[in-house]
Structures are given as structure tokens and as C-alpha cells.
Write an enzyme that holds these catalytic residues in place. Structure first.
Site, PDB file in Angstrom:
ATOM      1  N   HIS A 100       0.846  -1.192   0.000  1.00 50.22           N
ATOM      2  CA  HIS A 100       0.000   0.000   0.000  1.00 50.22           C
ATOM      3  C   HIS A 100       0.877   1.236   0.000  1.00 50.22           C
ATOM      4  O   HIS A 100       1.946   1.260   0.607  1.00 50.22           O
ATOM      5  CB  HIS A 100      -0.948   0.030   1.204  1.00 50.22           C
ATOM      6  CG  HIS A 100      -0.274  -0.103   2.539  1.00 50.22           C
ATOM      7  ND1 HIS A 100       0.131  -1.325   3.040  1.00 50.22           N
ATOM      8  CD2 HIS A 100       0.081   0.816   3.471  1.00 50.22           C
ATOM      9  CE1 HIS A 100       0.694  -1.143   4.220  1.00 50.22           C
ATOM     10  NE2 HIS A 100       0.685   0.154   4.506  1.00 50.22           N
ATOM     11  N   HIS A 102       0.847   5.224   1.056  1.00 53.56           N
ATOM     12  CA  HIS A 102       0.190   6.293   1.808  1.00 53.56           C
ATOM     13  C   HIS A 102       0.262   7.567   0.964  1.00 53.56           C
ATOM     14  O   HIS A 102       1.346   7.924   0.477  1.00 53.56           O
ATOM     15  CB  HIS A 102       0.932   6.567   3.114  1.00 53.56           C
ATOM     16  CG  HIS A 102       0.972   5.416   4.077  1.00 53.56           C
ATOM     17  ND1 HIS A 102       0.119   5.319   5.152  1.00 53.56           N
ATOM     18  CD2 HIS A 102       1.769   4.321   4.138  1.00 53.56           C
ATOM     19  CE1 HIS A 102       0.400   4.218   5.835  1.00 53.56           C
ATOM     20  NE2 HIS A 102       1.407   3.594   5.244  1.00 53.56           N
TER      21      HIS A 102
HETATM   22  P1  AMP Z   1       1.765   0.613   7.425  1.00 49.54           P
HETATM   23  O1  AMP Z   1       2.315   0.928   8.801  1.00 49.54           O
HETATM   24  O2  AMP Z   1       2.541   1.261   6.311  1.00 49.54           O
HETATM   25  O3  AMP Z   1       1.591  -0.888   7.240  1.00 49.54           O
HETATM   26  O4  AMP Z   1       0.354   1.299   7.372  1.00 49.54           O
HETATM   27  C1  AMP Z   1      -0.853   0.634   7.619  1.00 49.54           C
HETATM   28  C2  AMP Z   1      -1.934   1.689   7.655  1.00 49.54           C
HETATM   29  O5  AMP Z   1      -3.175   1.040   7.553  1.00 49.54           O
HETATM   30  C3  AMP Z   1      -1.951   2.518   8.947  1.00 49.54           C
HETATM   31  O6  AMP Z   1      -1.803   3.898   8.605  1.00 49.54           O
HETATM   32  C4  AMP Z   1      -3.340   2.209   9.539  1.00 49.54           C
HETATM   33  O7  AMP Z   1      -3.930   3.332  10.156  1.00 49.54           O
HETATM   34  C5  AMP Z   1      -4.113   1.750   8.320  1.00 49.54           C
HETATM   35  N1  AMP Z   1      -5.217   0.831   8.572  1.00 49.54           N
HETATM   36  C6  AMP Z   1      -5.186  -0.300   9.305  1.00 49.54           C
HETATM   37  N2  AMP Z   1      -6.395  -0.905   9.287  1.00 49.54           N
HETATM   38  C7  AMP Z   1      -7.184  -0.146   8.502  1.00 49.54           C
HETATM   39  C8  AMP Z   1      -8.555  -0.223   8.083  1.00 49.54           C
HETATM   40  N3  AMP Z   1      -9.367  -1.234   8.483  1.00 49.54           N
HETATM   41  N4  AMP Z   1      -9.056   0.750   7.290  1.00 49.54           N
HETATM   42  C9  AMP Z   1      -8.270   1.781   6.888  1.00 49.54           C
HETATM   43  N5  AMP Z   1      -6.975   1.913   7.243  1.00 49.54           N
HETATM   44  C10 AMP Z   1      -6.440   0.972   8.037  1.00 49.54           C
END
Ligand code: AMP
Ligand code: ZN
Length: 137
Positions: A100, A102
Site C-alpha cells: 500500500h 500512503h
Molecule cells: P503501514 O504501517 O505502512 O503498514 O500502514 C498501515 C496503515 O493502515 C496505517 O496507517 C493504519 O492506520 C491503516 N489501517 C489499518 N487498518 C485499517 C482499516 N481497516 N481501514 C483503513 N486503514 C487501516
């Protein structure tokens, strides 16, 4: 598709998310703990991780949507800057092991700040999603 993977479940629609974009290969939705309001995640529909194992063709489709979302942040949210970030592995701060990107709208002074925050309400998150969705093409 993995039943264990939260982003695969969002792609499949079994976990709710405020989606702002969807095509046959890519989905974008609001991060529930935004670093800044409007923080959007862009993911391939097919489970993939890490970036080093992701096929070029998939990455190309995802990054094209990252750019669309960045444009939407400038246009709809009047962002003064936009950060794009992507983590691989726990040592890099990755929490969700599904590729993903950001995409984070910035204003002067918010720079590289990375403190997860909250929306005042689900309605506020949906308002941001609507503003972004309305200008995405
Ligand atoms: P990372 O640390 O790069 O793996 O980022 C994961 C991101 O996913 C974090 O910013 C979380 O806030 C976001 N996240 C986790 N669960 C969900 C969800 N159910 N819906 C939307 N965002 C999420
Ligand atoms: Zn997945």
C-alpha cells in the site's frame, strides 16, 4: 486473496472502508488513523507484498492511481504539498503486509510529521472521502 489480510478483506468488501477509487486492479480508501485528514491508502486488489516481489505491471497500475489521488488532494483538499510513502517490513514500520502507498495531504509546516490521528466522527471521514472521490477521474 487472504482471509487473514485486512486489506484483502477491504478489497472483497467484507470489511467496510471509505473507498474513493476503484478499478479492476486497484482500490483507494481512507486511512482510519490519518496522519493528516484526507490521508488515503492505495492498494492493488491482488494480494502482493513486499514491493520487491510485486510485478512491474501491478506496481505501474498502483502508482498511476497514487498520482490521481495526489492530484485530488491538491485540487479538492487545497493541499499545499502531498507526501507519498510506502513501507516494507516491520523494521520499516509496516503494520499491514499488503502493498500500500500512503498519500498524505500537507500544509506548510506539517512536512514529514507522522503521528497517526483521528477523525472527529465517521461522518467527517466520509466527507473527506466524498471531496476526494468527486474530483478523481
Ligand atoms: P503501514 O504501517 O505502512 O503498514 O500502514 C498501515 C496503515 O493502515 C496505517 O496507517 C493504519 O492506520 C491503516 N489501517 C489499518 N487498518 C485499517 C482499516 N481497516 N481501514 C483503513 N486503514 C487501516
Ligand atoms: Zn492482502
Amino acid at each position: 486473496m487472504s482471509n487473514e489480510c485486512i486489506f484483502c478483506r477491504i478489497v472483497a468488501g467484507t470489511v467496510p472502508a471509505a473507498k474513493v477509487y476503484e478499478d479492476p486492479d486497484v482500490v483507494a480508501f481512507m486511512d482510519i488513523n490519518p496522519v493528516a485528514k484526507g490521508h488515503t491508502l492505495v492498494v492493488p486488489k491482488a494480494h502482493s507484498d513486499p514491493i520487491t516481489e510485486t510485478p512491474d505491471a501491478v506496481l505501474a497500475k498502483v502508482i498511476a492511481v497514487v498520482r490521481k489521488v495526489a492530484r485530488a488532494h491538491f485540487q479538492a483538499l487545497k493541499a499545499e504539498g502531498v507526501s507519498v510513502a510506502q513501507a516494507n517490513g516491520r523494521a520499516a514500520g509496516q503494520e499491514v503486509p499488503h502493498l500500500h502507498f500512503h498519500v498524505i495531504p500537507r500544509v506548510e509546516g506539517s512536512g514529514r510529521q507522522w503521528t497517526p490521528g483521528k477523525y472527529d466522527s465517521p461522518a467527517e471521514m466520509n466527507q473527506y472521502a466524498t471531496r476526494i472521490r468527486d474530483v478523481l477521474c
